[in-house]
Design a protein around this motif. Structure first.
Motif, PDB file in Angstrom:
ATOM      1  N   LEU A  43      46.610  -1.112   1.413  1.00 23.53           N
ATOM      2  CA  LEU A  43      46.423  -0.210   2.549  1.00 23.53           C
ATOM      3  C   LEU A  43      47.684  -0.135   3.399  1.00 23.53           C
ATOM      4  O   LEU A  43      48.112   0.943   3.812  1.00 23.53           O
ATOM      5  N   ARG A  44      48.277  -1.281   3.660  1.00 26.98           N
ATOM      6  CA  ARG A  44      49.481  -1.298   4.491  1.00 26.98           C
ATOM      7  C   ARG A  44      50.620  -0.562   3.804  1.00 26.98           C
ATOM      8  O   ARG A  44      51.358   0.191   4.430  1.00 26.98           O
ATOM      9  N   ASN A  45      50.762  -0.793   2.502  1.00 27.08           N
ATOM     10  CA  ASN A  45      51.837  -0.123   1.775  1.00 27.08           C
ATOM     11  C   ASN A  45      51.638   1.387   1.731  1.00 27.08           C
ATOM     12  O   ASN A  45      52.616   2.145   1.664  1.00 27.08           O
ATOM     13  N   ARG A  46      50.392   1.815   1.748  1.00 25.39           N
ATOM     14  CA  ARG A  46      50.092   3.249   1.724  1.00 25.39           C
ATOM     15  C   ARG A  46      50.073   3.858   3.124  1.00 25.39           C
ATOM     16  O   ARG A  46      49.941   5.068   3.284  1.00 25.39           O
ATOM     17  N   GLY A  47      50.181   3.019   4.163  1.00 29.08           N
ATOM     18  CA  GLY A  47      50.121   3.522   5.525  1.00 29.08           C
ATOM     19  C   GLY A  47      48.731   3.985   5.922  1.00 29.08           C
ATOM     20  O   GLY A  47      48.575   4.850   6.787  1.00 29.08           O
ATOM     21  N   ALA A  48      47.707   3.427   5.293  1.00 32.62           N
ATOM     22  CA  ALA A  48      46.317   3.818   5.567  1.00 32.62           C
ATOM     23  C   ALA A  48      45.681   2.831   6.529  1.00 32.62           C
ATOM     24  O   ALA A  48      46.196   1.728   6.771  1.00 32.62           O
ATOM     25  N   SER A  49      44.543   3.219   7.092  1.00 27.68           N
ATOM     26  CA  SER A  49      43.847   2.357   8.043  1.00 27.68           C
ATOM     27  C   SER A  49      42.405   2.079   7.648  1.00 27.68           C
ATOM     28  O   SER A  49      41.785   1.184   8.204  1.00 27.68           O
ATOM     29  N   VAL A  50      41.851   2.832   6.686  1.00 28.20           N
ATOM     30  CA  VAL A  50      40.449   2.661   6.303  1.00 28.20           C
ATOM     31  C   VAL A  50      40.318   2.710   4.788  1.00 28.20           C
ATOM     32  O   VAL A  50      40.931   3.557   4.132  1.00 28.20           O
ATOM     33  N   LEU A  51      39.520   1.798   4.254  1.00 30.87           N
ATOM     34  CA  LEU A  51      39.196   1.791   2.827  1.00 30.87           C
ATOM     35  C   LEU A  51      37.688   1.969   2.679  1.00 30.87           C
ATOM     36  O   LEU A  51      36.920   1.208   3.251  1.00 30.87           O
ATOM     37  N   MET A  52      37.290   2.982   1.909  1.00 33.31           N
ATOM     38  CA  MET A  52      35.869   3.301   1.775  1.00 33.31           C
ATOM     39  C   MET A  52      35.419   3.155   0.335  1.00 33.31           C
ATOM     40  O   MET A  52      36.188   3.380  -0.606  1.00 33.31           O
ATOM     41  N   ASP A  53      34.147   2.803   0.172  1.00 37.73           N
ATOM     42  CA  ASP A  53      33.528   2.784  -1.151  1.00 37.73           C
ATOM     43  C   ASP A  53      33.412   4.222  -1.642  1.00 37.73           C
ATOM     44  O   ASP A  53      32.995   5.114  -0.887  1.00 37.73           O
ATOM     45  N   ASN A  54      33.752   4.452  -2.904  1.00 39.13           N
ATOM     46  CA  ASN A  54      33.747   5.823  -3.415  1.00 39.13           C
ATOM     47  C   ASN A  54      32.351   6.447  -3.407  1.00 39.13           C
ATOM     48  O   ASN A  54      32.213   7.670  -3.386  1.00 39.13           O
ATOM     49  N   ARG A  55      31.296   5.618  -3.433  1.00 35.37           N
ATOM     50  CA  ARG A  55      29.935   6.161  -3.425  1.00 35.37           C
ATOM     51  C   ARG A  55      29.543   6.749  -2.082  1.00 35.37           C
ATOM     52  O   ARG A  55      28.533   7.432  -1.971  1.00 35.37           O
ATOM     53  N   ALA A  56      30.347   6.467  -1.054  1.00 40.00           N
ATOM     54  CA  ALA A  56      30.040   7.011   0.264  1.00 40.00           C
ATOM     55  C   ALA A  56      30.644   8.388   0.478  1.00 40.00           C
ATOM     56  O   ALA A  56      30.432   9.006   1.512  1.00 40.00           O
ATOM     57  N   LEU A  57      31.381   8.888  -0.523  1.00 42.43           N
ATOM     58  CA  LEU A  57      32.078  10.163  -0.370  1.00 42.43           C
ATOM     59  C   LEU A  57      31.434  11.251  -1.219  1.00 42.43           C
ATOM     60  O   LEU A  57      30.998  11.005  -2.340  1.00 42.43           O
TER      61      LEU A  57
END
Length: 204
Positions: free
Chosen positions: A144-158
């Motif tokens: 996440l840090r390397n990608r500059g992201a702040s949230v990781l979600m389970d794919n089933r929630a999308l």
């Protein structure tokens, strides 16, 4: 025997890293495009990583061994019950009753012991999965840090996601590289000489 990863890691895994300045991390040339939200397939993480596959192999092996043990015990008790039935014709009810009661008590004790082993196997399977996700957590945070992201979600929630935000393959590759299959200590052990409490020897 291995339960759905949702019950271990939660339907949505949120790693809020704003306090660490994750959104300001610079991207390397050629790196995946930045996105505030990334997606992870937890089932694949468990079923396709070397560590996760080892958990499943050990659970399945222990389950098969327990089933074989149950069949052997059942055969032995059935044979003993037939022998008691034959003896009954040669004994008075008064003499036979304590023998039958002892047999019934022993059968109930054996059944309780085997059911306890089954519960212990499920508990160890759950504990091994929990240990897996706790151990790989720093790797996911790093991605996440390397990608500059702040949230990781389970794919089933999308319902719909953009291309390039699923980090499952990247996570599996890093887990395999750094953790391998989780070390030498047994992850599942119904004899009580090992188990999933200790982290892998090569954990980060």
């Amino acid at each position: 025997m291995v339960r759905d990863a949702r019950s271990i890691f939660g339907l949505i895994l949120s790693l809020v890293l704003s306090c660490t300045g994750a959104g300001a991390v610079a991207q390397d040339v050629g790196a995946a495009p930045a996105s505030a939200v990334l997606v992870l397939n937890q089932e694949r993480l468990l079923s396709q990583s070397l560590y996760g596959q080892r958990i499943q192999r050990e659970v399945e092996a222990a389950g098969a061994a327990l089933a074989a043990e149950n069949r052997q015990i059942e055969a032995q008790l059935t044979e003993e019950e037939l022998a008691l039935t034959e003896r009954r014709t040669q004994m008075t009810p008064e003499d036979f009753r304590p023998i039958a009661e002892e047999f019934d008590s022993r059968v109930n004790g054996i059944r309780a012991a085997q059911e306890a082993k089954g519960r212990a196997l499920q508990q160890q399977a759950d504990a091994a999965q929990q240990a897996f996700f706790e151990t790989v957590f720093p790797i996911l945070v790093e991605i996440l840090r390397n990608r500059g992201a702040s949230v990781l979600m389970d794919n089933r929630a999308l319902l719909l996601s953009a291309e390039g935000i699923d980090i499952t393959d990247e996570a599996i590759a890093l887990i395999d590289e750094r953790l391998g299959d989780g070390g030498d200590a047994p992850l599942i052990d119904l004899d009580g000489t090992g188990g999933a409490d200790a982290p892998p020897a090569n954990a980060p």
